[in-house]
Design a protein around this motif. Structure first.
Motif, PDB file in Angstrom:
ATOM      1  N   GLN A  49      70.146  57.490  38.819  1.00 52.35           N
ATOM      2  CA  GLN A  49      70.662  57.552  37.450  1.00 52.35           C
ATOM      3  C   GLN A  49      69.465  57.300  36.545  1.00 52.35           C
ATOM      4  N   PRO A  50      69.236  58.189  35.578  1.00 52.57           N
ATOM      5  CA  PRO A  50      68.020  58.039  34.770  1.00 52.57           C
ATOM      6  C   PRO A  50      68.016  56.721  33.994  1.00 52.57           C
ATOM      7  N   MET A  51      66.868  56.107  33.865  1.00 52.44           N
ATOM      8  CA  MET A  51      66.736  54.922  33.016  1.00 52.44           C
ATOM      9  C   MET A  51      65.423  55.033  32.240  1.00 52.44           C
ATOM     10  N   ASN A  52      65.509  54.772  30.960  1.00 53.69           N
ATOM     11  CA  ASN A  52      64.336  54.941  30.096  1.00 53.69           C
ATOM     12  C   ASN A  52      63.624  53.634  29.814  1.00 53.69           C
ATOM     13  N   GLN A  53      64.343  52.548  30.021  1.00 58.36           N
ATOM     14  CA  GLN A  53      63.764  51.239  29.703  1.00 58.36           C
ATOM     15  C   GLN A  53      64.412  50.209  30.613  1.00 58.36           C
ATOM     16  N   PRO A  54      63.870  49.042  30.680  1.00 58.27           N
ATOM     17  CA  PRO A  54      64.464  48.006  31.530  1.00 58.27           C
ATOM     18  C   PRO A  54      65.930  47.776  31.154  1.00 58.27           C
ATOM     19  N   MET A  55      66.775  47.616  32.171  1.00 58.44           N
ATOM     20  CA  MET A  55      68.212  47.446  31.947  1.00 58.44           C
ATOM     21  C   MET A  55      68.642  46.036  32.320  1.00 58.44           C
ATOM     22  N   HIS A  56      69.376  45.392  31.406  1.00 58.96           N
ATOM     23  CA  HIS A  56      70.010  44.111  31.737  1.00 58.96           C
ATOM     24  C   HIS A  56      71.261  44.411  32.541  1.00 58.96           C
ATOM     25  N   MET A  57      71.395  43.790  33.683  1.00 58.96           N
ATOM     26  CA  MET A  57      72.451  44.181  34.627  1.00 58.96           C
ATOM     27  C   MET A  57      73.639  43.218  34.603  1.00 58.96           C
ATOM     28  N   GLY A  58      74.753  43.734  35.120  1.00 61.37           N
ATOM     29  CA  GLY A  58      75.928  42.881  35.349  1.00 61.37           C
ATOM     30  C   GLY A  58      77.067  43.166  34.399  1.00 61.37           C
ATOM     31  N   HIS A  59      78.221  43.513  34.967  1.00 59.31           N
ATOM     32  CA  HIS A  59      79.369  43.780  34.096  1.00 59.31           C
ATOM     33  C   HIS A  59      80.659  43.180  34.637  1.00 59.31           C
ATOM     34  N   GLU A  60      80.571  42.366  35.660  1.00 57.41           N
ATOM     35  CA  GLU A  60      81.759  41.702  36.218  1.00 57.41           C
ATOM     36  C   GLU A  60      81.627  40.215  35.906  1.00 57.41           C
ATOM     37  N   TYR A  61      82.710  39.621  35.435  1.00 58.79           N
ATOM     38  CA  TYR A  61      82.568  38.258  34.924  1.00 58.79           C
ATOM     39  C   TYR A  61      83.896  37.529  34.843  1.00 58.79           C
ATOM     40  N   CYS A  62      83.817  36.229  35.032  1.00 61.32           N
ATOM     41  CA  CYS A  62      84.921  35.346  34.684  1.00 61.32           C
ATOM     42  C   CYS A  62      84.303  33.990  34.402  1.00 61.32           C
ATOM     43  N   GLY A  63      84.982  33.183  33.649  1.00 60.72           N
ATOM     44  CA  GLY A  63      84.411  31.887  33.340  1.00 60.72           C
ATOM     45  C   GLY A  63      85.120  31.201  32.194  1.00 60.72           C
ATOM     46  N   VAL A  64      84.432  30.248  31.623  1.00 60.27           N
ATOM     47  CA  VAL A  64      85.050  29.394  30.612  1.00 60.27           C
ATOM     48  C   VAL A  64      84.493  29.742  29.232  1.00 60.27           C
TER      49      VAL A  64
END
Lengths: 338, 338
Positions: A49-64
């Motif tokens: 998958q093309p990427m042009n710049q550094p990517m911040h990762m992570g889209h799964e989450y739970c918490g307070v």
């Protein structure tokens, strides 16, 4: 704080990143109870998958919840929440129609492989638990954020009915969750297509009745054999390649339904082929928000244990090992301690 | 007897052909009450479908049984019958699942532009009326054989629900029947896309509430405008070109359903585009047999008048004029007196 950044294919790092802040009055900041790596994170990791710049990762989450913007009404600091990887207002016509993943204000979550995260559209996106959940339920609640919700949508889009036959193409974490979902929806027969012993075992644990280890035409032939030469009412496509889509199409019976949730990469469908095959297709990013209250309830009542899909846990600092293990298929899904 | 033969694109003739005979014990011979020309007959007529040898034309039929094979049990000489253009045994698993157009023994009807025709798989295919129908109902009963049944399937595959919004792409005979079907299924709002006054008028007569005369992006924009910028729950694609399919896709709301019954010619679908559009697709040759008893009942009770779609009647000998008129869009659909 620390967070994960993909600098280039294969180059994932845990490094100092900015703390999240409330940017809009509809935002919330949460302290994550855990984070994880998604199969879809592997597409850019593998350079597919093309990427042009550094990517911040992570889209799964739970918490307070630790902070909310001035317009947030339905969640408050101190509450435990789960949200979908698709952020949605849950009030627009598409959300009300049950397709929150096509919300008029849709955004995709990011930067959640970190101890804290900003959740835009908090009112529409987040669902709070009645009370603080037990620690051992955290992996399962985290799974509801994407992998479980996506497998569930695959079964929903494939219109799994009580007593029916479902085939699951793909033995990644999403496929395994698809098995669990088909079981919950009452499928009598669940055929999991998998060549890997540990994944086969987990599929059986989640409710698979049959394992087909062949792929492609041989796999289709085996499914036909298992279904009296008819094919399945429902097929869950959980990979996203041309090969897996073809396999899914050919495993469905005429009039059957294919729910496809693997993001298609290089997949082309011939209109006339689709016409004469006479099979129904529905895919897309899962509208997890539609299912989230039900899924969280099933987890909190301990009726399902989707957290079993995490078979590797590493601290956030070792995220590179987490990606490597999934890339090499040594791990099904990696939980990140944050 | 006389029958129609397409010798080459544009060269359709009425000429002496062999009388039909019982070839298999499951065959019936019928004396047609009328025959007609289908929009799909125009594909080879226009040279848009390869043909290697002269083709005997005609697949829509109704009439009186004159002879049956030794194995035929459910119809007998003297009965008036209607059958689907798809011949099916109505007993195989696909038939029992309601997809007779994918019958294990499926054949396509042919040679029905003639006074007599052989109907294979007569028991599975033919539905008899309780008594001889009135002459003025013949066009409507003939319509049930394909054009009505196909429009009905478009609405069924597009999952038209009471109170919903349906868009019909294509103002050919099938599209107009789709309007009628959507109305019968209880759609509140039926948007017919048509640029031709006579077809617009017929669409309104069949139940359309709105007419959109724009095509392509402009047509989609108009549909969006009419639906509060949302799109329709159901879209009936009744053409089969890349342009019409794209238009249909873009008229549907996320989570909406597209029933496509125009045989796709040169249509390609991009997997990723379909994924993010999040729209359900089901098409194919219509399983008319599933709907036939209900459609015939509606006609016999005079609750619907699909025969209105025939706006030109010519004797079989003038079949060439019938094709020309449809090719030039001077006629919506041509009835052939046989």
């Amino acid at each position: 704080m620390l967070g994960t950044v993909l600098h280039a294919p294969g180059d994932i790092r845990c490094e100092e990143v900015e703390d999240p802040q409330i940017l809009h009055p509809t935002d919330a900041i949460i302290k994550l109870s855990a984070s994880c790596i998604c199969g879809s994170d592997l597409w850019p990791y593998r350079g597919l998958q093309p990427m042009n710049q550094p990517m911040h990762m992570g889209h799964e989450y739970c918490g307070v919840v630790v902070e909310v913007g001035s317009a947030v009404r339905t969640v408050k600091p101190g509450q435990f929440v789960v949200g979908s990887f698709c952020l949605s207002d849950n009030t627009c016509p598409h959300c009300r129609f049950g397709f929150q993943s096509s919300c008029e204000q849709r955004e995709f979550m990011s930067r959640a492989q970190a101890p804290y995260a900003r959740v835009p559209l908090a009112d529409g996106t987040l669902v709070a638990t009645p009370e603080m959940p037990a620690d051992d339920l955290i992996p399962s609640l985290l799974a509801a954020s994407d992998v479980l919700g996506t497998g569930w949508y695959a079964a929903d889009a494939a219109r799994v009915q009580p007593g029916s036959t479902a085939v699951v193409v793909g033995d990644g974490a999403v496929g395994l969750m698809g098995v669990l979902a088909a079981k919950q929806m009452g499928a009598d027969r669940i055929i999991a297509m998998s060549r890997h012993k540990t994944r086969q075992d987990l599929a059986l644990e989640f409710g698979a009745t049959d394992i087909v280890s062949e792929r492609g035409d041989a796999g289709v032939a085996r499914v036909k054999e298992l279904t009296g030469n008819v094919g399945a009412e429902s097929v869950l496509e959980c990979v996203g390649t041309q090969e897996s889509m073809t396999q899914a199409m050919n495993c469905a019976r005429p009039g059957g339904n294919i729910g496809f949730v693997g993001v298609p990469h290089g997949v082309q469908l011939d209109g006339q082929g689709l016409f004469f095959a006479q099979k129904s297709l529905l895919g897309g990013p899962a509208p997890v928000r539609r299912f989230l209250p039900h899924l969280m309830d099933l987890v909190l009542k301990r009726e399902i244990n989707p957290g079993r899909v995490f078979d590797l846990t590493v601290p956030l600092e070792d995220v590179a090992e987490g990606y490597r293990a999934m890339d090499e298929r040594r791990a099904i899904k990696t939980l990140l301690r944050v």
